[in-house]
Design a protein around this motif. Structure first.
Motif, PDB file in Angstrom:
ATOM      1  N   PHE A 167       0.706  -0.895  -0.131  1.00  0.00           N
ATOM      2  CA  PHE A 167       0.169   0.144  -0.355  1.00  0.00           C
ATOM      3  C   PHE A 167       0.631   1.220  -0.125  1.00  0.00           C
ATOM      4  CE2 PHE A 167       1.096  -0.033   4.623  1.00  0.00           C
ATOM      5  CZ  PHE A 167       0.459   1.089   4.851  1.00  0.00           C
ATOM      6  N   ILE A 168       0.249   2.117  -0.703  1.00  0.00           N
ATOM      7  CA  ILE A 168       1.306   3.366  -0.771  1.00  0.00           C
ATOM      8  C   ILE A 168       0.273   4.627   0.121  1.00  0.00           C
ATOM      9  CG2 ILE A 168       2.051   5.617  -2.320  1.00  0.00           C
ATOM     10  CD1 ILE A 168       2.399   2.774  -4.378  1.00  0.00           C
ATOM     11  N   GLY A 169       0.070   5.130   1.030  1.00  0.00           N
ATOM     12  CA  GLY A 169      -0.314   6.220   1.640  1.00  0.00           C
ATOM     13  C   GLY A 169       0.110   7.665   2.144  1.00  0.00           C
ATOM     14  N   TYR A 210       6.312   7.326  -0.824  1.00  0.00           N
ATOM     15  CA  TYR A 210       7.161   6.075  -1.099  1.00  0.00           C
ATOM     16  C   TYR A 210       6.428   5.798  -2.725  1.00  0.00           C
ATOM     17  CZ  TYR A 210       6.675   5.504   4.153  1.00  0.00           C
ATOM     18  OH  TYR A 210       6.858   6.158   5.309  1.00  0.00           O
ATOM     19  N   ILE A 211       6.180   6.580  -3.327  1.00  0.00           N
ATOM     20  CA  ILE A 211       5.337   6.477  -4.914  1.00  0.00           C
ATOM     21  C   ILE A 211       6.621   5.656  -5.296  1.00  0.00           C
ATOM     22  CG2 ILE A 211       4.773   7.114  -7.078  1.00  0.00           C
ATOM     23  CD1 ILE A 211       2.514   9.528  -4.836  1.00  0.00           C
ATOM     24  N   LYS A 212       7.495   6.954  -5.443  1.00  0.00           N
ATOM     25  CA  LYS A 212       8.606   6.614  -5.918  1.00  0.00           C
ATOM     26  C   LYS A 212       9.550   4.830  -5.544  1.00  0.00           C
ATOM     27  CE  LYS A 212      11.730   8.234  -1.498  1.00  0.00           C
ATOM     28  NZ  LYS A 212      12.952   9.822  -1.899  1.00  0.00           N
ATOM     29  N   VAL A 260      -3.660   2.350  -3.104  1.00  0.00           N
ATOM     30  CA  VAL A 260      -3.600   3.851  -3.429  1.00  0.00           C
ATOM     31  C   VAL A 260      -4.142   4.706  -3.393  1.00  0.00           C
ATOM     32  CG1 VAL A 260      -1.467   2.899  -4.969  1.00  0.00           C
ATOM     33  CG2 VAL A 260      -3.349   4.311  -6.173  1.00  0.00           C
ATOM     34  N   ASN A 261      -4.218   5.935  -2.370  1.00  0.00           N
ATOM     35  CA  ASN A 261      -4.568   6.790  -2.131  1.00  0.00           C
ATOM     36  C   ASN A 261      -4.844   7.094  -3.579  1.00  0.00           C
ATOM     37  OD1 ASN A 261      -4.888   6.950   0.717  1.00  0.00           O
ATOM     38  ND2 ASN A 261      -3.284   8.816   0.585  1.00  0.00           N
ATOM     39  N   GLU A 262      -6.418   7.524  -4.315  1.00  0.00           N
ATOM     40  CA  GLU A 262      -7.196   7.505  -5.185  1.00  0.00           C
ATOM     41  C   GLU A 262      -6.663   9.122  -5.536  1.00  0.00           C
ATOM     42  OE1 GLU A 262     -11.247   8.327  -4.104  1.00  0.00           O
ATOM     43  OE2 GLU A 262     -11.327  10.074  -3.436  1.00  0.00           O
ATOM     44  N   LYS A 263      -5.587  10.413  -5.209  1.00  0.00           N
ATOM     45  CA  LYS A 263      -5.569  11.755  -5.376  1.00  0.00           C
ATOM     46  C   LYS A 263      -3.757  11.517  -5.879  1.00  0.00           C
ATOM     47  CE  LYS A 263      -8.156  14.197  -2.346  1.00  0.00           C
ATOM     48  NZ  LYS A 263      -8.330  15.280  -1.345  1.00  0.00           N
ATOM     49  N   PHE A 264      -3.763   9.873  -5.790  1.00  0.00           N
ATOM     50  CA  PHE A 264      -1.847  10.095  -6.445  1.00  0.00           C
ATOM     51  C   PHE A 264      -1.361   9.692  -7.877  1.00  0.00           C
ATOM     52  CE2 PHE A 264      -0.778   9.027  -1.539  1.00  0.00           C
ATOM     53  CZ  PHE A 264      -0.502   9.943  -1.029  1.00  0.00           C
ATOM     54  N   THR A 265      -1.151   9.852  -8.075  1.00  0.00           N
ATOM     55  CA  THR A 265      -0.312   9.465 -10.013  1.00  0.00           C
ATOM     56  C   THR A 265      -0.053   9.075 -10.245  1.00  0.00           C
ATOM     57  OG1 THR A 265      -0.988  12.002 -10.579  1.00  0.00           O
ATOM     58  CG2 THR A 265       0.418  10.830 -12.282  1.00  0.00           C
ATOM     59  N   VAL A 266       0.148   7.448  -9.673  1.00  0.00           N
ATOM     60  CA  VAL A 266       1.098   6.258  -9.627  1.00  0.00           C
ATOM     61  C   VAL A 266      -0.035   5.120 -11.451  1.00  0.00           C
ATOM     62  CG1 VAL A 266       1.743   4.054  -9.014  1.00  0.00           C
ATOM     63  CG2 VAL A 266       0.581   6.525  -7.888  1.00  0.00           C
ATOM     64  N   ASP A 302      -4.441   3.893   4.182  1.00  0.00           N
ATOM     65  CA  ASP A 302      -4.568   3.437   5.779  1.00  0.00           C
ATOM     66  C   ASP A 302      -5.636   2.463   6.201  1.00  0.00           C
ATOM     67  OD1 ASP A 302      -1.597   3.993   6.202  1.00  0.00           O
ATOM     68  OD2 ASP A 302      -2.662   6.237   6.401  1.00  0.00           O
ATOM     69  N   LEU A 303      -6.972   2.704   6.135  1.00  0.00           N
ATOM     70  CA  LEU A 303      -7.756   2.090   6.199  1.00  0.00           C
ATOM     71  C   LEU A 303      -8.637   1.621   5.217  1.00  0.00           C
ATOM     72  CD1 LEU A 303     -10.144   5.708   7.150  1.00  0.00           C
ATOM     73  CD2 LEU A 303      -9.056   3.893   8.695  1.00  0.00           C
ATOM     74  N   ALA A 304      -8.130   1.051   4.050  1.00  0.00           N
ATOM     75  CA  ALA A 304      -8.477   0.132   3.212  1.00  0.00           C
ATOM     76  C   ALA A 304      -7.563  -0.755   3.812  1.00  0.00           C
ATOM     77  CB  ALA A 304      -8.480   0.740   1.854  1.00  0.00           C
ATOM     78  N   MET A 305      -6.085  -0.772   4.013  1.00  0.00           N
ATOM     79  CA  MET A 305      -4.846  -1.927   4.441  1.00  0.00           C
ATOM     80  C   MET A 305      -5.598  -2.804   5.660  1.00  0.00           C
ATOM     81  SD  MET A 305      -2.876  -3.513   3.469  1.00  0.00           S
ATOM     82  CE  MET A 305      -2.060  -3.459   2.137  1.00  0.00           C
ATOM     83  N   ALA A 306      -6.341  -1.417   6.198  1.00  0.00           N
ATOM     84  CA  ALA A 306      -6.778  -2.680   8.220  1.00  0.00           C
ATOM     85  C   ALA A 306      -7.655  -3.452   7.366  1.00  0.00           C
ATOM     86  CB  ALA A 306      -7.854  -1.205   8.600  1.00  0.00           C
TER      87      ALA A 306
END
Length: 330
Positions: free
Chosen positions: A41-43, A47-49, A61-67, A82-86
């Protein structure tokens, strides 16, 4: 070993699936340790890099991230990673230890104790006089529950925990290994002749609300007169000290090695960082945050963020730190 397709995991998380992987996911893992059968997960943007170098087949990943997912890799975009990973960790969570028998023959249960339906009591436990356990309470081996204590439904108490007399505990609580509830508060006064200390009796108790979790080796002392109170939903880390007659509101958080001296009052939603110390008879109002390692010497207004030793409002403390750094360079 349980495994899931990326589509099955996305259905669990109700996210947006980007890309695809044919790998079966056998568990979650952090970015740098993941293999191709893992989801990570990328919260945070920092950590994107690391995503390109990770061996993970998928990431939350958080929906606002460009990945970009990459070849034979997938992303599940969600509002809060974070909540999704939980939520996903609950899916992969191994089952707890199994009781072969509901009440182990080595457990000592006083004849006046009242046990609800489906209680489980492990080897070497002691249940004292007039204790009341509601339905579904689980006591793992070597737990001690002293006289006149009440414990609410589906509370779990792990090994080595001692709950002293007259304690009142709500439902759905979790006490981890070696927690101490209801020991004497720390009260002494110099003797009249000045040659010793007089112990002050602590005749109160501890009251703990519903959904409270207390980490390993933490201590909650009973009140000197009335009660030490921990409100519904509070979460307390390992190695935390809560002294006599403290009152915590709802959903407070205390991180490891922090401590409340006697008669501290916390409002709702207060956050105490690791190793922070709170002076006795202090009130920290609702929504305040005390930074790690801070020393609070006086009352804190609602919503304030306090840093440093002695603790000061965060903006003022940051200015002081900047000024000190400039002074050191002169």
């Amino acid at each position: 070993m349980q495994s899931y397709s990326i589509e099955e995991i996305n259905n669990i998380l109700d996210g947006e699936l980007v890309g695809h992987t044919t790998s079966q996911i056998t568990g979650p893992e952090q970015l740098d340790k993941a293999e191709n059968n893992h989801i990570t997960f990328i919260g945070s943007t920092k950590y994107i890099k690391y995503w390109d170098a990770s061996k993970a087949s998928a990431a939350i990943v958080n929906e606002k991230f460009t990945v970009e997912p990459g070849e034979n890799r997938a992303l599940i975009k969600v509002k809060n990673a974070d909540l999704a990973m939980a939520k996903l960790l609950e899916v992969f969570n191994p089952p707890p230890p199994v009781f072969d028998i509901d009440i182990h023959p080595t457990a000592v249960v006083h004849e006046t104790a009242k046990l609800g339906k489906d209680c489980q009591i492990g080897a070497g436990c002691y249940i004292g006089k007039d204790v009341v356990l509601a339905d579904g309470v689980i006591l793992y081996p070597n737990v001690t529950i002293m006289d006149e204590t009440t414990i609410g439904a589906h509370t779990i108490v792990w090994s080595g925990t001692v709950i002293r007399e007259r304690t009142e505990i709500g439902a759905y609580c979790i006490f981890h290994t070696n927690v101490s509830i209801g020991a004497d508060g720390f009260g002494y006064r110099p003797s009249d002749d000045g040659r010793g200390l007089v112990k002050i009796p602590q005749i109160g108790n501890v009251i703990i609300g519903n959904g409270v979790e207390i980490g390993a080796n933490s201590c909650v002392d009973r009140g000197k007169f009335s009660s030490t109170i921990i409100g519904d939903g509070c979460k307390i880390d390992n190695l935390v000290q809560i002294a006599h007659n403290c009152v915590m509101g709802r959903s407070c958080i205390m991180a490891g090695h922090s401590g409340l001296a006697g008669s501290v009052t916390l409002g709702d939603g207060v956050i105490i960082g690791g190793s922070a110390s709170i002076k006795d008879h202090t009130t920290i109002h609702s929504g305040a945050t005390i930074g790690a390692g801070s020393g609070v010497m006086g009352d804190v207004a609602a919503g304030k963020i306090m840093l440093g030793y002695p603790a000061t409002e965060s903006r003022e403390m940051l200015k002081q730190w900047v000024a000190l750094r400039k002074l050191a360079k002169q």
